[in-house]
Design a protein around this motif. Structure first.
Motif, PDB file in Angstrom:
ATOM      1  N   LEU A 129       0.815  -1.219   0.000  1.00 47.02           N
ATOM      2  CA  LEU A 129       0.000   0.000   0.000  1.00 47.02           C
ATOM      3  C   LEU A 129       0.851   1.271   0.000  1.00 47.02           C
ATOM      4  O   LEU A 129       0.331   2.384   0.084  1.00 47.02           O
ATOM      5  N   GLY A 130       2.169   1.115  -0.069  1.00 46.88           N
ATOM      6  CA  GLY A 130       3.050   2.278  -0.162  1.00 46.88           C
ATOM      7  C   GLY A 130       3.486   2.851   1.160  1.00 46.88           C
ATOM      8  O   GLY A 130       4.096   3.925   1.203  1.00 46.88           O
ATOM      9  N   LYS A 131       3.191   2.147   2.265  1.00 52.20           N
ATOM     10  CA  LYS A 131       3.615   2.635   3.583  1.00 52.20           C
ATOM     11  C   LYS A 131       5.006   2.073   3.874  1.00 52.20           C
ATOM     12  O   LYS A 131       5.184   1.137   4.650  1.00 52.20           O
ATOM     13  N   VAL A 132       5.989   2.666   3.224  1.00 54.55           N
ATOM     14  CA  VAL A 132       7.359   2.151   3.250  1.00 54.55           C
ATOM     15  C   VAL A 132       8.269   3.158   3.935  1.00 54.55           C
ATOM     16  O   VAL A 132       8.295   4.341   3.557  1.00 54.55           O
ATOM     17  N   GLU A 133       9.002   2.688   4.932  1.00 50.12           N
ATOM     18  CA  GLU A 133       9.930   3.578   5.651  1.00 50.12           C
ATOM     19  C   GLU A 133      10.997   4.104   4.686  1.00 50.12           C
ATOM     20  O   GLU A 133      11.594   3.352   3.919  1.00 50.12           O
ATOM     21  N   GLU A 135      10.392   6.190   2.285  1.00 52.64           N
ATOM     22  CA  GLU A 135       9.797   6.533   1.000  1.00 52.64           C
ATOM     23  C   GLU A 135       8.556   7.389   1.217  1.00 52.64           C
ATOM     24  O   GLU A 135       7.746   7.107   2.100  1.00 52.64           O
ATOM     25  N   LYS A 136       8.408   8.424   0.426  1.00 55.69           N
ATOM     26  CA  LYS A 136       7.231   9.289   0.523  1.00 55.69           C
ATOM     27  C   LYS A 136       6.546   9.379  -0.838  1.00 55.69           C
ATOM     28  O   LYS A 136       7.155   9.803  -1.819  1.00 55.69           O
ATOM     29  N   THR A 148       5.901   1.520 -10.783  1.00 62.23           N
ATOM     30  CA  THR A 148       6.948   0.512 -10.988  1.00 62.23           C
ATOM     31  C   THR A 148       7.768   0.306  -9.722  1.00 62.23           C
ATOM     32  O   THR A 148       8.092  -0.815  -9.322  1.00 62.23           O
ATOM     33  N   LYS A 149       8.085   1.431  -9.097  1.00 54.99           N
ATOM     34  CA  LYS A 149       8.863   1.385  -7.859  1.00 54.99           C
ATOM     35  C   LYS A 149       8.127   0.596  -6.786  1.00 54.99           C
ATOM     36  O   LYS A 149       8.711  -0.252  -6.092  1.00 54.99           O
ATOM     37  N   ILE A 223      16.193   0.743  -0.206  1.00 49.89           N
ATOM     38  CA  ILE A 223      14.883   0.420   0.375  1.00 49.89           C
ATOM     39  C   ILE A 223      14.489  -1.007  -0.002  1.00 49.89           C
ATOM     40  O   ILE A 223      13.977  -1.770   0.830  1.00 49.89           O
ATOM     41  N   VAL A 224      14.733  -1.394  -1.251  1.00 53.43           N
ATOM     42  CA  VAL A 224      14.476  -2.771  -1.677  1.00 53.43           C
ATOM     43  C   VAL A 224      15.243  -3.744  -0.787  1.00 53.43           C
ATOM     44  O   VAL A 224      14.709  -4.763  -0.334  1.00 53.43           O
TER      45      VAL A 224
END
Length: 569
Positions: A129-133, A135-136, A148-149, A223-224
């Motif tokens: 859902l895009g809640k990635v530490e 990353e904004k 894609t990211k 991040i990956v």
């Protein structure tokens, strides 16, 4: 965790590089009580059923994550591949109960999602859902690059789990004995995870991750990496959290033993703990010290210095020692194998090494190579000594563990106990006992002489026995000896568990000729787990003629301590 994308650029795509970088986590998973019980066939069926009942919650999370990843993917080919993965998950979900019945089991009707499962599935859904530490995303994710990211991030949270199960199942499958009368009750489940079909799915996910990551920046690749590592850790936590009902052999430090018993760990130092030989290090330090002193005294240029004679002397001593040592080993290897394990014969053969070691040390003293070293320089060298990967972390954890009654002893031919003590004390590794030779000082400067305490396999064995004899009438501790040289053989065999790391060809040849059997630690533990299940008693005992081999300190750590903390050097 940095440096991944600069190093190992020739080792395939990002998925493979990440798997190789975090391989220790897969080793720790292999040595969990659940996997050892599974491989031995002794795992309680209730534990197994609890584990596979969690598949439903994993599959549900995978389905939702794939659906989002498919929406994010910009390429039609990628969308199709992700859609196929999602459809496979949906088929497994709808047929889950039938699949389990094919394995020979019936799932309970009242299964619940446990805490370790929730941690992973929540992490996966938050990622998708895009809640990635770090990353904004600006509002709704709309740009092709953002999509894609995020697809890459989602797959990086799935890929290591599939690869881990493929790896573990293949490790188990590799030690199955087709001649055994009793079939492993979990063999069909293991077969399904080690199959070509499962491997194809794991590879497809990794290929997609590689492709989706091509356009990412360095920061996004980091991040990956973090997501991949976090997923792997959570999967390891899941396997470790499975409720084990039967007695387990691992971790060794937690085996149920009589009251007042404890664990004693013995270890060699040079090339077992350290990445470099301490003799060469100390000699090089002394040569550099002499060269600096000469320069200061003569106030001249390095090209006119005469002190390389000291370097030549050390080179000659070193070459002579290696030549005599190898000739001695060759001479004591029996032309024909003795058959049954012959400890006494091995003891007599290894007595021949004593004279070589003592003569070599005497020549080093006479040469004056070790003269002029300062105590502070030796300690600083120890503090910066490079260890074998995972070694220092093991000793830090075992000496800090207040719940573990353990004695830790280093037995080494090293010339300087101060060097070893400094090496282990840096990083607050706790207290351990060092048994080695010692350099003699005048004030704080070495005289070049050595207090010769540990010069042969017999000296190591005498020290080993002396430490154990201090227990008197107290319960005998469980003993583990870790080493990799011929000089460790007698102690390795005397210990309840002898673990060989970095084994040389000569050590194996010598050992096998005297009837020693070398067994990979994982397969050895699986066999011992069966013995524990059958007898109900701890199956470890020294003088069996069996030594266990490992390829890394991660195996030792996992088998003895079980728990794992990152951040080792």
């Amino acid at each position: 965790m940095g440096g991944l994308f600069i190093e190992n650029s020739d080792e395939g795509g990002i998925a493979r590089r990440l798997w190789m970088k975090f391989k220790d986590e897969s080793i720790f998973a292999t040595y969990t009580p659940f996997v050892i019980g599974l491989a031995s066939g002794t795992l309680d069926s209730h534990t197994f059923l609890h584990c596979i009942s969690q598949d439903v919650y994993f599959l549900q999370a995978y389905s939702q994550a794939y659906e989002l990843a498919e929406e994010y993917a910009d390429d039609d080919e990628d969308k199709e591949a992700i859609d196929m993965l999602r459809k496979r998950v949906l088929r497994k979900l709808s047929d889950h109960d039938n699949i389990v019945r094919d394995w020979g089991f019936e799932l309970p009707k009242d299964g619940t999602c446990d805490g370790a499962t929730v941690k992973y599935t929540d992490f996966l859904m938050a990622t998708a859902l895009g809640k990635v530490e770090g990353e904004k995303f600006s509002g709704k994710i709309v740009t092709p690059f953002e999509k894609t990211k995020l697809a890459a991030y989602t797959l990086s949270a799935i890929a290591p789990c599939m690869r881990l199960y493929s790896f573990v199942s293949k490790e188990i499958k590799a030690i199955f004995d087709p001649e055994e009368d009793k079939r492993n009750a979990y063999e069909k489940w293991i077969d399904s995870l080690s199959s070509d079909k499962f491997e194809a799915v794991a590879s497809t996910i990794e290929d997609l991750l590689d492709k989706l990551s091509v356009s990412l920046t360095g920061g996004e690749l980091e991040i990956v990496e973090k997501l991949y590592f976090q997923a792997l850790k959570l999967e390891l936590e899941f396997l470790s959290a499975q409720p084990i009902i039967q007695s387990s052999l691992v971790p060794v430090s937690q085996v149920q033993v009589p009251a007042k018993s404890n664990l004693k760990v013995f270890c060699d130092f040079d090339m077992t703990c350290s990445a470099f030989d301490s003799s060469a290090l100390l000699a090089e330090m002394a040569i550099m010290t002499a060269r600096k002193a000469y320069l200061n005294e003569c106030e001249t240029q390095a090209s006119q210095v005469i002190t390389p004679d000291l370097s030549a002397a050390w080179g000659s001593l070193s070459s002579k020692y290696i030549e005599e040592y190898e000739q001695c080993i060759d001479s004591i290897i029996p032309a024909e194998a003795v058959g049954n394990f012959d400890y006494e014969g091995l003891c007599k053969a290894l007595e021949n090494l004593s004279d070589i070691e003592k003569r070599a040390n005497a020549m080093v003293v006479d040469s004056g190579v070790l003269k002029g070293l300062s105590e502070d320089d030796i300690r600083r060298a120890g503090e910066h000594l490079i260890f074998q990967r995972g070694c220092k972390n093991f000793f830090q954890e075992i000496t800090r563990n207040e719940d573990l009654i353990a004695g830790v002893h280093v037995l080494s031919y090293c010339w300087s106990g101060d060097l070893i003590r400094s090496a282990f004390s840096s990083g607050d590794s706790g207290v351990l006992s060092v048994h080695s030779n010692e350099l003699i000082y005048e004030g704080s400067i070495t005289t070049g002489e050595i207090i010769q305490k540990m010069e042969s396999p017999m000296d190591k064995l005498e020290t080993f026995n002396g430490i154990l004899n201090c227990h008197g009438n107290a319960s005998k501790p469980l003993t583990v000896y870790i080493g990799g040289s011929v000089g460790d053989l007698l102690c390795l065999l005397k210990a309840d568990i002898g673990i060989v790391i970095g084994m040389s060809a000569r050590l194996r040849t010598l050992g096998e000729q005297f009837g020693i059997t070398f067994v990979p630690l994982f397969s050895g533990l699986v066999k011992k787990q069966r013995e524990l299940s059958e007898s109900g008693c701890c199956p470890w005992n020294g003088m069996s003629g069996i030594l266990y081999t490992v390829s890394s300190w991660a195996e030792i750590h996992a088998a003895i301590l079980g728990s794992y903390k990152t951040g080792d050097n």
